[in-house]
Design an enzyme around this catalytic site. Sequence first.
Site, PDB file in Angstrom:
ATOM      1  CE  LYS A  69      -7.312  -0.069   6.012  1.00  0.00           C
ATOM      2  NZ  LYS A  69      -8.279   0.227   5.030  1.00  0.00           N
ATOM      3  CG  ASP A 118       0.321  -2.365   6.001  1.00  0.00           C
ATOM      4  OD1 ASP A 118      -0.477  -2.495   6.813  1.00  0.00           O
ATOM      5  OD2 ASP A 118       0.109  -1.738   5.074  1.00  0.00           O
ATOM      6  CB  CYS A 164      -3.632   3.421  -1.769  1.00  0.00           C
ATOM      7  SG  CYS A 164      -4.862   4.643  -1.393  1.00  0.00           S
ATOM      8  CD  GLN A 189      -6.931  -4.554   3.986  1.00  0.00           C
ATOM      9  OE1 GLN A 189      -7.998  -5.493   4.217  1.00  0.00           O
ATOM     10  NE2 GLN A 189      -7.091  -3.189   4.020  1.00  0.00           N
ATOM     11  CG  HIS A 204      -2.121   0.870   1.337  1.00  0.00           C
ATOM     12  ND1 HIS A 204      -1.807   2.497   1.779  1.00  0.00           N
ATOM     13  CD2 HIS A 204      -3.254   0.890   1.061  1.00  0.00           C
ATOM     14  CE1 HIS A 204      -2.821   3.178   1.845  1.00  0.00           C
ATOM     15  NE2 HIS A 204      -3.850   2.089   1.533  1.00  0.00           N
TER      16      HIS A 204
HETATM   17  N1  PLP Z   1      -1.898  -0.677   4.424  1.00  0.00           N
HETATM   18  C1  PLP Z   1      -2.949  -1.398   3.977  1.00  0.00           C
HETATM   19  C2  PLP Z   1      -2.584  -2.938   3.540  1.00  0.00           C
HETATM   20  C3  PLP Z   1      -4.348  -0.999   3.784  1.00  0.00           C
HETATM   21  O1  PLP Z   1      -5.168  -1.798   3.316  1.00  0.00           O
HETATM   22  C4  PLP Z   1      -4.312   0.115   4.197  1.00  0.00           C
HETATM   23  C5  PLP Z   1      -5.762   1.048   3.937  1.00  0.00           C
HETATM   24  O2  PLP Z   1      -6.347   0.488   3.003  1.00  0.00           O
HETATM   25  C6  PLP Z   1      -3.455   1.086   4.701  1.00  0.00           C
HETATM   26  C7  PLP Z   1      -2.052   0.425   5.071  1.00  0.00           C
HETATM   27  C8  PLP Z   1      -3.703   2.332   5.414  1.00  0.00           C
HETATM   28  O3  PLP Z   1      -4.683   2.361   6.518  1.00  0.00           O
HETATM   29  P1  PLP Z   1      -5.112   3.584   7.282  1.00  0.00           P
HETATM   30  O4  PLP Z   1      -5.726   4.637   6.101  1.00  0.00           O
HETATM   31  O5  PLP Z   1      -6.163   3.173   8.029  1.00  0.00           O
HETATM   32  O6  PLP Z   1      -4.176   4.341   7.840  1.00  0.00           O
END
Ligand code: PLP
Length: 397
Positions: free
Chosen positions: A217, A191, A355, A194, A114
């Site tokens: 999430k 990270d 993203c 998900q 992401h």
């Molecule tokens: N990392 C991953 C794999 C994501 O799917 C997301 C959000 O879609 C993020 C990071 C960013 O999360 P947040 O916008 O809640 O900070």
Amino acid sequence: MDFPILDTQVYGHQLVYLDNAATTQKPQQVIDALSSYYLTLNSNIHRGTHHLATLATERYEAVRQQVQQFIHAANTKEIVFTRGTTESINLVAATFGRQFIRKDDEVIVSGMEHHSNIVPWQLACEQVGARLRVIPFSDEGVLDMEVYQTLFNSHTRMVAVNHVSNTLGTVNPIQEIVRIAHSHQVPVLIDGAQAVAHMPVDVQELGCDFYCFSGHKMYAPMGVGVMYGREELLNQLPPYQGGGEMIKDVTFEKTTYNELPYKFEAGTPSVGDVLGLGAAIDYMQSQGMEVIAHHEAQLMDYAMQKLSSVPNIRFIGTAPGKVGVISFLLGNAHPYDVGTLLDKLGIAVRTGHHCTQPIMDRYGIPGTVRASFASYTTFADIDALYNALLRIAPMLD
Ligand code: PLP
């Protein structure tokens, strides 16, 4: 009904919510925890001696303990509350970068990250003249572990990869990734945005040094997230933001910093949202993470099988054991058109690059349509998506 919003009608259809990778809906228990905080407890934590401040502080710290147990961290000093995954990763990239990343150094990320696990590292690298190295992945969406091993050298300072890809659904082999990085004395940030809502997570078993995720999430309110870091490493990092709560003593000459985890929690946190996160963890644990994982695995099998018979469907991401998301294209139709037509039938999916523009570049596509699951997703939801796709496919020819 635990999720009142799922009763919503959209253009005369019952809402079918398949945008859970973007954010999950909130159960009544979480909504109640949030409103109860503002109705009965609202007050600023840590600094107060009065009744409400003491109670709010106790509840806030109790959630820290809950999070520690939920992800099996060694102790509560390792649990830092943030605004979400993005802030958690920025915190680590900025502080670790300042402390350890120098000119000509390298940070390894994967090709399926992401943007929030790419850009913070780019920022840290750009400041000093360091650079990113990228682990490639196969057409199915599986990381190339052989290439990964060749990316290490004496300048490698960090590996940052996701646990589960938000576009491909791939579950990455974290233990193996960590084992290889640690054999080069390189720490690993995961990270987990998900992953945490979809499977049991044990940070000590994974062996990672940092693990970041977002409350929203995982059925909790927006505005709260977690940065887990191993105590030994957190102690070596400078503070992220300066302000109240993160200090021990302040004079105009010198400031000394608070102990962990408060050193990284400058300013007033989102107390109500943290209590909502506690309620969300209770909610998931009352179902059981293994039960949720099993249900979603069955949904995935069912959905992949059923959707395979939609004419001209092309799946993006077919790694074995993938979880949570199905990305696809329909013939030559633009994903946005597919998403708009599905919306008219009451089906909420996400379209675009999610993203993850480097993934789109890798496949040479502008974006995908993404259907993503939560514990409340049903087989009937998959049927509704399937029937809707059959209905709209001829319109897109
Ligand atoms: N990392 C991953 C794999 C994501 O799917 C997301 C959000 O879609 C993020 C990071 C960013 O999360 P947040 O916008 O809640 O900070």
